[in-house]
Scaffold this motif. Structure first.
Motif, PDB file in Angstrom:
ATOM      1  N   TYR A 174      46.812 -17.461-104.653  1.00 14.20           N
ATOM      2  CA  TYR A 174      45.403 -17.838-104.679  1.00 14.20           C
ATOM      3  C   TYR A 174      45.266 -19.207-104.041  1.00 14.20           C
ATOM      4  O   TYR A 174      46.144 -20.050-104.175  1.00 14.20           O
ATOM      5  CB  TYR A 174      44.876 -17.885-106.116  1.00 14.20           C
ATOM      6  CG  TYR A 174      45.023 -16.565-106.844  1.00 14.20           C
ATOM      7  CD1 TYR A 174      44.065 -15.568-106.718  1.00 14.20           C
ATOM      8  CD2 TYR A 174      46.146 -16.310-107.628  1.00 14.20           C
ATOM      9  CE1 TYR A 174      44.219 -14.355-107.359  1.00 14.20           C
ATOM     10  CE2 TYR A 174      46.308 -15.100-108.270  1.00 14.20           C
ATOM     11  CZ  TYR A 174      45.337 -14.117-108.134  1.00 14.20           C
ATOM     12  OH  TYR A 174      45.484 -12.924-108.767  1.00 14.20           O
ATOM     13  N   VAL A 175      44.157 -19.415-103.368  1.00 11.35           N
ATOM     14  CA  VAL A 175      43.902 -20.716-102.761  1.00 11.35           C
ATOM     15  C   VAL A 175      42.690 -21.300-103.463  1.00 11.35           C
ATOM     16  O   VAL A 175      41.631 -20.677-103.493  1.00 11.35           O
ATOM     17  CB  VAL A 175      43.640 -20.576-101.250  1.00 11.35           C
ATOM     18  CG1 VAL A 175      43.621 -21.945-100.606  1.00 11.35           C
ATOM     19  CG2 VAL A 175      44.692 -19.695-100.609  1.00 11.35           C
ATOM     20  N   ASN A 176      42.851 -22.480-104.053  1.00 12.11           N
ATOM     21  CA  ASN A 176      41.725 -23.011-104.817  1.00 12.11           C
ATOM     22  C   ASN A 176      40.737 -23.713-103.887  1.00 12.11           C
ATOM     23  O   ASN A 176      40.928 -23.758-102.667  1.00 12.11           O
ATOM     24  CB  ASN A 176      42.226 -23.906-105.954  1.00 12.11           C
ATOM     25  CG  ASN A 176      42.619 -25.289-105.486  1.00 12.11           C
ATOM     26  OD1 ASN A 176      42.693 -25.570-104.306  1.00 12.11           O
ATOM     27  ND2 ASN A 176      42.870 -26.164-106.438  1.00 12.11           N
ATOM     28  N   THR A 177      39.698 -24.276-104.478  1.00 14.48           N
ATOM     29  CA  THR A 177      38.626 -24.840-103.655  1.00 14.48           C
ATOM     30  C   THR A 177      39.121 -25.978-102.775  1.00 14.48           C
ATOM     31  O   THR A 177      38.577 -26.246-101.719  1.00 14.48           O
ATOM     32  CB  THR A 177      37.445 -25.271-104.557  1.00 14.48           C
ATOM     33  OG1 THR A 177      36.332 -25.578-103.742  1.00 14.48           O
ATOM     34  CG2 THR A 177      37.802 -26.453-105.431  1.00 14.48           C
ATOM     35  N   GLU A 178      40.218 -26.635-103.189  1.00 18.29           N
ATOM     36  CA  GLU A 178      40.779 -27.712-102.370  1.00 18.29           C
ATOM     37  C   GLU A 178      41.501 -27.174-101.145  1.00 18.29           C
ATOM     38  O   GLU A 178      41.849 -27.924-100.240  1.00 18.29           O
ATOM     39  CB  GLU A 178      41.842 -28.489-103.142  1.00 18.29           C
ATOM     40  CG  GLU A 178      41.416 -29.153-104.393  1.00 18.29           C
ATOM     41  CD  GLU A 178      42.637 -29.664-105.139  1.00 18.29           C
ATOM     42  OE1 GLU A 178      42.857 -30.873-105.129  1.00 18.29           O
ATOM     43  OE2 GLU A 178      43.399 -28.861-105.706  1.00 18.29           O
ATOM     44  N   GLY A 179      41.852 -25.887-101.173  1.00 15.87           N
ATOM     45  CA  GLY A 179      42.721 -25.341-100.145  1.00 15.87           C
ATOM     46  C   GLY A 179      44.178 -25.405-100.576  1.00 15.87           C
ATOM     47  O   GLY A 179      45.087 -25.307 -99.751  1.00 15.87           O
ATOM     48  N   ARG A 180      44.409 -25.556-101.873  1.00 18.36           N
ATOM     49  CA  ARG A 180      45.775 -25.612-102.395  1.00 18.36           C
ATOM     50  C   ARG A 180      46.249 -24.183-102.659  1.00 18.36           C
ATOM     51  O   ARG A 180      45.603 -23.437-103.385  1.00 18.36           O
ATOM     52  CB  ARG A 180      45.789 -26.417-103.694  1.00 18.36           C
ATOM     53  CG  ARG A 180      47.164 -26.694-104.266  1.00 18.36           C
ATOM     54  CD  ARG A 180      47.053 -27.404-105.607  1.00 18.36           C
ATOM     55  NE  ARG A 180      46.311 -28.663-105.494  1.00 18.36           N
ATOM     56  CZ  ARG A 180      46.853 -29.821-105.146  1.00 18.36           C
ATOM     57  NH1 ARG A 180      48.138 -29.897-104.904  1.00 18.36           N
ATOM     58  NH2 ARG A 180      46.117 -30.911-105.053  1.00 18.36           N
ATOM     59  N   VAL A 181      47.345 -23.816-102.055  1.00 16.43           N
ATOM     60  CA  VAL A 181      47.869 -22.461-102.208  1.00 16.43           C
ATOM     61  C   VAL A 181      48.742 -22.434-103.461  1.00 16.43           C
ATOM     62  O   VAL A 181      49.672 -23.217-103.600  1.00 16.43           O
ATOM     63  CB  VAL A 181      48.709 -22.060-100.978  1.00 16.43           C
ATOM     64  CG1 VAL A 181      49.243 -20.659-101.145  1.00 16.43           C
ATOM     65  CG2 VAL A 181      47.872 -22.180 -99.722  1.00 16.43           C
TER      66      VAL A 181
END
Lengths: 209, 675
Positions: free
Chosen positions: B555-562
């Motif tokens: 999943y990639v969160n809103t920050e773009g952290r995978v």
């Protein structure tokens, strides 16, 4: 909270007199520090309840009104109100009999004063209100007038050097709505010894001159 | 930087650190109940006593004592041990001996520390005090006899959550922790007090009496019920998810978790799709995988690619979305879209759709402009960071959108795009300004223009520099950034969600958040997902998939952290992991996808977008190219909130009885019709 046996009023709003008082208190503190006024503001609310209902207590709505007036979270006001026993969170009688039973008063006969209060008002236990709704008896810790022990505090006034007989007279006077002047009941001058001063009886500023 | 010696170990700590913090730096554990490193210091449990040389000869509470140069501290002397034993004996005077029936048993600080400092018997013969239990709503169960008055819950609710509902009323022997006037806790972070409570006074109401902590299998995972991507631990026993707890991640959720993410899990057991379904004679009927695949294959046989469309939902893992995208490409369809709410997001550049300042970066910001978002509902854990920026470093916060209580003071600048000029002026007052654009601003017809305008504000206010990237998009869907990274958007001549609804075949991958009534009557709908929600109700074929706890997913969160979560339980019944379903179907219809294992699929992910190679790690970055996204003219209409009900945003939380109870307890009932 245990299930209360009384009703909280649905509304509370400061009247003009209280509003002016609170404005005066709040003005003593720097801007942004109004929360410092919480204790005097609660007293204002308690006195207003006494004026309006004859019973000096602080209902939850009044605490909410204080919180709103001072910009505090209501729970912070609840904490203060419940911490100090001077604030009544339940309705009380017209006269609040606060009996000191701490050591000096006890040594000087507070047990007798307590018994006399019970006999005169018909109240059985602490924090109870008499059947006629006139008196509530509360046991308090030292009220700071040990020299004139035992003390019976009625609302904001100290009746000092009490005994059973004096309690009977006092309660009778209160029943008639004629509270006697507060202070020592044996004619003592402030906290001076019984029967008048024993030292510094002559006015002599520099002995031997 | 004072240097001090603790038990012979010399440590240097930052000025202002306490002796307890210094001891931690030296690797020495000091028992404590009230001290917590994310809360203010209370110093009321007295368990952290130590002895310090050249101070009055008495034990000193280390959590409140500032470390000073040259101090010599002893943490294990007879005085210290006796002091702590005394404290423990006092704490146990009124603490009930109900550990065998207490949910905290096995993970209780008091139990653990009593092993070290407790006595084997009590010298207290009097009655223990009895405290009435409080009703704090549907999530937090109380057993106030167990409370040791550490006040952690009070401090958390007031300081971190910013919703001061809890307090300590009365005093001394009569002190009680509670709300005084009975009410349900109204914070979206309220259940964190369960984790903070060092004893069993506050425990989880939905989890009450369901398991002992040592019976549970623990699996690391990622929360998908909002777009923050909070790190979680899924506790299971057998096939059942019993509870979800936050995992420490300083960059994302610290150690907090939103109430929905924690308690919507009972929705995982309800309204589940556990076998394939097929619509025959207008009615959905149970079917086998073979029958379902046959029906799809028959429908797709010879169909032109442009007549097929696919919509990815909000909870999907990147693997299944990539498999579906590859399948659609193989079928010759450019009609794929992940923006089922109609958000006008572009994936032209990654920083046009991510939270570029990053969640930890919020703490450095000094002026924050929120546009069309209610972070308290959309991302409560992220909102706690904004509150932290305000409470710890005095950041100013401005809001353009519906006026609401976000738990910190803010300047309400306006409700719609007409306030953008004011917003720009507001932001210019800061040295490290940031703009947060919410989905409430982007899901409108002029969303692209709002996005461009917000970028423009950030650029002109100095929020876009080589060191600082102050443009942020706050998502509400956990799958959205991953989908945009994968390019799950219409290809050349492809149709978006709105235009797709009258195609011949529509594949819904867990897509429930759009009006399924708008799908044309003749459209053949394939619903692949885990809950019988809006999408499944309209489907012609249902392929039962796995929920987030039942599959290993990226999943990639809103920050773009995978981030990657692991499978905690197996999908129920005949349902399967989603990428495997798509892979199996691709073989059935003669377009076999080129991966047979999750590893091969993940290699393909990295090939599609290299960002998928960096798991969990996301470096901070600035902005060197300030060219904004293409926009247009904004309409001056007030921004509407994206999330109306925090507790029911997705198929899992809508199926959850606990969330329904929260709605009943917290949201005002609809006004009664006048008689």
């Amino acid at each position: 909270m245990a299930e209360p046996d009384f009703e909280q009023p649905a509304h509370f709003a400061f009247d003009a007199e209280s509003g002016a008082e609170i404005a005066h208190i709040v003005a003593k503190y720097p801007v942004g520090r109004q929360a410092s006024a919480v204790i005097p503001a609660l007293y204002v609310a308690q006195r207003q309840m006494k004026r309006q209902t004859g019973s000096a207590w602080v209902p939850v709505k009044a605490m909410d009104a204080v919180a709103e007036r001072l910009g505090m979270a209501p729970i912070r006001v609840y904490e203060v109100t419940t911490f100090y026993f001077m604030f009544n969170t339940a309705p009380i009688g017209k006269y609040h009999l606060q009996l000191c039973t701490t050591t000096p008063c006890w040594l000087r006969g507070s047990d007798e004063v307590v018994r006399a209060c019970r006999d005169a008002t018909g109240i059985k236990g602490w924090k109870e209100t008499s059947a006629d709704g006139l008196f509530t008896m509360t046991e308090v810790e030292c009220v700071g007038a040990c020299v004139n022990a035992p003390i019976l505090q009625v609302d904001d006034d100290f009746y000092e050097d009490m005994d059973a007989e004096k309690v009977k007279t006092l309660i009778a006077a209160l029943r008639e709505g004629k509270p006697p002047p507060p202070g020592s009941m044996i004619g003592r001058q402030t906290s001076a010894p019984e029967g008048g001063p024993t030292t510094l009886t002559t006015l002599q500023f520099a002995p031997g001159t | 930087m004072p240097k001090l010696t603790i038990d012979g170990i010399e440590v240097e700590v930052p000025a202002g650190a306490t002796v307890l913090q210094a001891a931690e730096a030296a690797g020495i554990e000091i028992p404590r109940f009230c001290y917590h490193d994310r809360l203010s210091i209370a110093g009321n449990c007295r368990m952290c006593l130590v002895e310090i040389e050249k101070t009055p000869p008495k034990p000193i509470s280390s959590c409140t004592y500032p470390a000073a140069e040259g101090m010599i501290v002893h943490t294990d002397t007879p005085m210290v041990r006796n002091g702590r034993r005394g404290v423990m004996e006092f704490l146990l005077i009124n603490h009930p001996l109900d550990c065998p029936i207490c949910d905290q048993g096995g993970e209780c600080d008091l139990q653990d520390q009593a092993m070290g400092y407790g006595m084997d018997h009590s010298r207290y013969a009097e009655n223990k005090r009895a405290v009435p239990d409080k009703n704090l709503g549907p999530l937090v169960k109380t057993s106030m006899n167990r409370c040791i008055h550490c006040t952690r819950c009070i401090r958390f609710i007031s300081e971190v959550a910013g919703v001061p509902d809890l307090g300590a009323t009365s005093r001394g022997e009569h002190m009680e922790v509670g709300t005084y006037v009975e009410k349900a806790l109204s914070s979206e972070l309220s259940a964190n007090i369960i984790d903070l409570c060092p004893v069993g006074a506050l425990t989880s109401k939905p989890y009450a009496f369901s398991a002992r902590s040592w019976e549970l299998s623990k699996t690391d995972s990622i929360d998908v019920l909002d777009a923050v991507g909070a790190n979680i631990r899924v506790d299971t026993r057998g096939p059942e998810v019993l509870r979800i707890l936050p995992r420490l991640n300083e960059d994302v959720n610290e150690e907090w978790l939103g109430d929905k993410s924690r308690f919507a899990i009972d929705g995982l057991k309800r309204k589940r799709l556990d076998k394939p379904w097929l619509r025959r004679d207008g009615k959905l009927q149970p079917a086998t995988w073979q029958q379902a695949f046959d029906a799809i294959a028959a429908k797709l046989h010879g169909m032109a690619g442009e007549k097929i469309g696919a919509i990815a939902g909000d909870l999907c893992d990147a693997e299944s979305m990539l498999a579906l995208k590859d399948l659609m490409t193989a079928l010759g369809s450019p009609n794929i879209d992940c923006r089922q709410d109609g958000a006008k997001l572009t994936n032209a550049r990654r920083d046009y759709y991510t939270f570029n300042t990053q969640i930890a970066g919020i703490e450095e910001a000094d002026a924050i402009l929120i546009i069309g978002s209610n972070p308290r509902r959309e991302a409560p854990v992220l909102n706690a960071r904004i509150r932290k920026a305000w409470s710890q470093s005095g950041a100013k916060i401005g809001l353009i959108g519906a006026e609401t209580d976000l738990t910190y003071p803010l300047s309400h600048l306006g409700t719609g795009p007409s306030a953008f000029a004011d917003g720009e002026g507001f932001l210019k007052s800061g040295k490290r300004p940031m703009v947060i654009v919410g989905q409430g601003a982007l899901t409108r017809a002029d969303g692209a223009a709002v996005l461009a305008a917000a970028w423009g504000i950030a650029a002109r206010a100095g929020a876009l520099t080589a060191e600082w990237h102050g443009f942020n998009v706050l998502h509400t869907a956990a799958a959205r950034v991953g989908a945009l990274d994968l390019g799950f958007v219409p290809g050349p001549n492809g149709k978006s969600v709105e235009a797709m609804l009258d195609l011949d075949v529509l594949w819904l991958l867990g897509a429930d958040e759009f009006d399924t009534k708008k799908i044309a009557a003749g459209t053949f709908v394939i619903y692949q997902g885990h809950h019988g929600d809006a999408g499944a109700a309209r489907a012609d074929v249902i392929l039962p998939g796995a929920a987030y706890t039942e599959k290993s997913g990226t999943y990639v969160n809103t920050e773009g952290r995978v981030q990657r979560g692991f499978m905690a339980t197996h999908p129920p019944g005949e349902s399967r992991e989603d990428w495997k379903i798509i892979r199996a179907l691709s073989a059935r219809i003669g377009h076999t996808l080129p991966y047979d294992s999750i590893e091969a699929l993940r290699a393909r992910l990295e090939q599609v977008n290299p960002v998928f190679a960096n798991i969990s790690f996301l470096p901070r970055f600035g902005c060197t190219d300030t060219t904004g996204p293409r926009g247009g003219a904004t309409e001056d209409v007030a921004f509407a909130p994206r999330i109306k009900h925090y507790h029911r945003t997705d198929p899992i939380s809508r199926a959850s009885p606990t969330m329904a109870a929260c709605v009943a307890a917290l949201e005002p009932a609809p006004a009664m019709a006048a008689e």
